[in-house]
Design an enzyme around this catalytic site. Structure first.
Site, PDB file in Angstrom:
ATOM      1  N   ASP A  66     -11.646 -24.474 -35.229  1.00 49.80           N
ATOM      2  CA  ASP A  66     -10.597 -25.483 -35.142  1.00 49.80           C
ATOM      3  C   ASP A  66     -11.252 -26.838 -35.432  1.00 49.80           C
ATOM      4  OD1 ASP A  66      -8.131 -26.776 -34.366  1.00 49.80           O
ATOM      5  OD2 ASP A  66      -9.140 -27.297 -32.499  1.00 49.80           O
ATOM      6  N   CYS A 116     -25.285   9.421 -12.390  1.00 53.75           N
ATOM      7  CA  CYS A 116     -24.572   8.990 -11.177  1.00 53.75           C
ATOM      8  C   CYS A 116     -23.518   7.937 -11.524  1.00 53.75           C
ATOM      9  CB  CYS A 116     -25.542   8.389 -10.164  1.00 53.75           C
ATOM     10  SG  CYS A 116     -26.828   9.511  -9.605  1.00 53.75           S
ATOM     11  N   ASP A 152      -4.650 -23.032 -30.029  1.00 55.86           N
ATOM     12  CA  ASP A 152      -5.690 -22.100 -30.489  1.00 55.86           C
ATOM     13  C   ASP A 152      -5.648 -20.773 -29.738  1.00 55.86           C
ATOM     14  OD1 ASP A 152      -6.842 -24.015 -32.266  1.00 55.86           O
ATOM     15  OD2 ASP A 152      -7.803 -24.968 -30.539  1.00 55.86           O
TER      16      ASP A 152
END
Length: 764
Positions: free
Chosen positions: A450, A37, A653
């Protein structure tokens, strides 16, 4: 908790999205019986012009639709596919949950009632067949008795199994097939054959005059029991959402016309002044304007220590005021609060499918038609090659194949695990944006970090100022702070804060310019100022050779030396240090212990980067990296066949976060970083990375267990149902046993998914 929290919940723009403004709607689906379904409903909605993406959660029977299409059009598309739908738009989350719980409870009671009626007939009939005598017809009296039993069975089928037959008819009308089709065909065939035996016994060989009314009643009863148990177990999987919604207080004490009045949370307006007393929950997001206190923000960050709040600090809805009484100004209310957005994001993530789930849906879509073909082939084999009574054996075989192959468990395998896994991660302060990120996180082989704001606190402090061609430290700091006042860089903030702490007066900056990856320049009090790294000085022909040793010494101590020039001459080197987060070292160790290659990227100078990397135990790092180069480094790792996770918190970033296989944003970072990431770490701790990966692995392992169990059950069960054991052992599987096994296989999948609720990430 950051003021940017609400932004982390918005999905990344789809590649299919156009310039048209899109919105996400949730529809509640009725009549979806099995995994096949899902594909039909999603296909029907995705075919609607203007729909960007439709994803159905079979476990919750909801579908999330992103696009610019009226709700009525979407509902019509679902109805045309043979199902019913209604919108959840305009309803409060709490009301929706309560409505769903009431509906589930009502459905559960109905199923139990229908199951009881069916088994009340089926169990005695089965007991009669086992302990009393053959269920065959040889006399006129037996015909009359079994006719009454047949009519009673028909009544049971209509009362207890109506939903199966209605669903099967809708599927047939839409030229498709689903679980209801299999059940309706199986039970209907058993009943119809039995009635032919009752009405025309002499038209059949004596050995074929066996009735199977107990099979029809027992199958319907057992499947209803399985569905009821599934609903009961399914309710536990949405506990994360319930807990988050439960965090929202129902009332708020608002100051209006110099009076404090308690009003419903929905009536709080932006800029209202709200009073919060000790022990009460914060009602909406806002900024403290009076008083000071400490607030328990653990529900958002997972961090148990209360956070001190005073005038100017932000407070978040759902957090708990621990000590003092405060007044805050409401800044975000209703569905704009961080908590409301988190709930939305968790729900979207629970609705989304990892790639392994989409594969299961695709298989399920073809599974039902294939099963029907297998059932027909099985019947034909028995009719042509089976022993007498061949027609009875053919009917039993086909019915058993149809019943045992219902792919309920297959449809539940993925969404149940995803719901629990995403909820579990949210409890730990890790917000997963989608199912794909959840799956990919388990495969990460390299993690790029970072430095500033990720490994370190991101709130650097000035440690010392080395004067070169300047004599006044305060003057140098005042000029540098004036220049940096317009910058959003974390280092700039530390310069400005240091000047303010010393009570220095800042001047207006003119012709300010940021030079990406190098520094800034501008005009202050008629003086041309440069503030940045050694590259900036060399590019501007500023002589720095005499102080390179000083800068290197600062860098070796994990300080960042920043060169400051006035009117073309080096005036000073300002050293700034960014403290390493307390748990960065242990978190990085956890990642490495999991066999993950850890790489640090920073725009900072090499000496500072080296000092930080050595402190935290990272052997591979890249320094003085420009924003666009961060993305290049991620791409280089991917070319080395690494599955790359990127963790950052700044605007610089964002490209790398978007390019990485999985982007992790620090929740205390910038909006751009958060919106570019797949997973957000609310508390800013790198332990969230290891927690996210651990939850991801546990969830994917759980999904694989569920899928393997469902596939093995369905595929292995079909040959036994078709009668493969009969030539060797004279055993033919009963349709009743098939019905029981099918029902309880779904319950097994749900129960296995719920085991995830007890998962705990490695202690840290």
């Amino acid at each position: 908790m950051t003021e940017h929290a609400r932004h982390q919940m918005e999905s990344k723009p789809s590649k299919k999205a156009s310039s048209t403004v899109t919105m996400t709607q949730e529809l509640i689906i009725e009549g979806a019986g099995c995994a096949s379904c899902v594909g039909k409903i999603e296909q029907a909605l995705n075919n609607v012009s203007g729909v960007v993406k439709a994803e159905m959660n079979f476990a919750l029977r909801t579908v999330s639709v992103t696009g610019s299409v009226p709700t009525e059009t979407l509902i019509k598309a679902v109805e045309n596919a043979g199902y019913n739908a209604k919108s959840s738009l305009g309803q409060a989350e709490q009301d929706l949950l309560e409505e769903k719980e009431e509906a589930d409870q009502g459905y559960y009671k109905r199923l139990i009632r229908e199951m009881s009626i069916a088994l009340a007939l089926g169990v005695p009939l089965m007991a009669y067949g086992i302990f009393v005598g053959e269920m065959t017809i040889t006399t006129g009296t037996e015909r009359l008795v079994w006719l009454m039993v047949g009519l009673m069975t028909l009544g049971v089928m209509l009362f207890s199994g109506k939903h199966f037959y209605v669903g099967a008819w809708k599927s047939f009308a839409n030229h498709s097939a689903n679980m209801d089709t299999l059940i309706a065909l199986g039970t209907g065939t058993a009943w119809l054959y039995s009635m032919i035996v009752v009405l025309f016994p002499y038209a059949l060989p004596e050995m074929a005059r066996h009735v199977y009314f107990e099979a029809s009643a027992m199958i319907i009863g057992l499947i209803n029991l399985g569905l009821a148990l599934e609903i009961k177990a399914r309710g536990r999987t949405s506990e994360a959402i319930k807990r988050l919604v439960g965090l929202q207080p129902k009332t708020a004490r608002v100051i209006r016309d110099a009076k404090e009045v308690d009003i419903a949370i929905e009536q709080v307006l932006r800029n209202d002044h709200v009073r919060v007393r000790p022990g009460e929950k914060i009602s909406v997001d806002g900024v403290v304007i009076e008083g000071q206190t400490s607030i328990d923000e653990s529900m958002l960050t997972g961090e148990p220590m209360p956070v001190a709040k005073t005038t100017g600090d932000e407070v978040i809805a759902g957090t708990i005021n621990k000590s003092g009484s405060i007044v805050f100004k409401a800044t975000r209310v209703g569905k704009d609060t961080a908590l409301a957005q988190i709930i939305t994001m968790v729900k979207r993530a629970q609705n989304s499918k990892p790639p392994i789930g989409r594969l299961a849906d695709a298989i399920a879509a073809y599974f039902v038609p294939v099963v029907m073909i297998v059932a027909v082939i099985s019947a034909l084999v028995w009719l042509n090659f089976g022993p007498s009574p061949a027609i009875a054996f053919a009917m039993v075989s086909a019915t058993t194949v149809l019943i045992i192959a219902c792919p309920c468990a297959l449809g539940l395998a993925t969404p149940m695990s995803v719901m629990v896994g995403v909820g579990k991660a949210a409890e730990a302060g890790v917000l997963i944006r989608n199912g794909e990120a959840l799956q990919t996180a388990s495969k990460i082989t390299a993690m790029v970090l970072d430095k500033t704001g990720t490994i370190t606190l991101g709130s650097p402090k000035i440690t010392n100022i080395h004067l070169v061609h300047a004599s006044n430290e305060s003057e140098v700091l005042a000029l540098a702070a004036s220049l940096e006042a317009g910058s959003e860089h974390p280092l700039a903030l530390s310069i400005v804060e240091s000047a303010q702490e010393r009570g220095l007066t800042l001047s207006k900056v003119e012709r300010f310019a940021a030079i990406a990856g190098h520094g800034v320049e501008g005009l202050v009090a008629g003086k041309q100022l440069l503030f940045g790294n050694e590259k900036l000085m060399l590019d501007k022909a500023i002589v720095v050779s005499d102080v390179v040793d000083v800068a290197q010494q600062m860098a070796s101590e994990a300080k960042t030396p920043i060169y400051f020039a006035i009117d073309g001459q080096l005036a000073a080197i300002i050293a700034v240090a960014d403290p390493i987060k307390e748990d960065s070292i242990s978190a990085i160790k956890r990642l490495k212990n999991n066999g993950i290659r850890v790489v640090m990227l920073t725009g900072d100078n090499r000496a500072t980067a080296k000092a930080v990397s050595e402190k935290v135990g990272i052997t591979e790092f890249f320094a003085e990296v420009l924003p666009e180069e961060k993305a290049q480094k991620v791409a280089e790792l991917q070319m080395q066949n690494e599955i790359v996770g990127m963790t950052g918190d700044g605007i610089n970033d964002a490209p790398a976060l978007a390019l990485a296989n999985v982007g992790f944003a620090i929740g205390t970072g910038t909006d751009v970083a958060i919106e570019s990431a797949d997973i957000t770490l609310m508390r800013g701790s790198l332990h969230g990375l290891a927690d996210a990966i651990a939850v991801s692995k546990a969830t994917l392992r759980n999904i694989k267990q569920n899928l393997l169990g469902a596939f093995i059950y369905n595929i292995a069960g079909i040959p036994f149902a078709a009668g493969i054991l009969y030539p060797f052992f004279g055993v033919l599987l009963s349709p009743v046993i098939a019905g029981a096994a099918m029902a309880f296989s779904s319950l097994t999948v749900v129960s296995n998914a719920n085991r995830l609720r007890f998962f705990k990430a490695q202690a840290h």
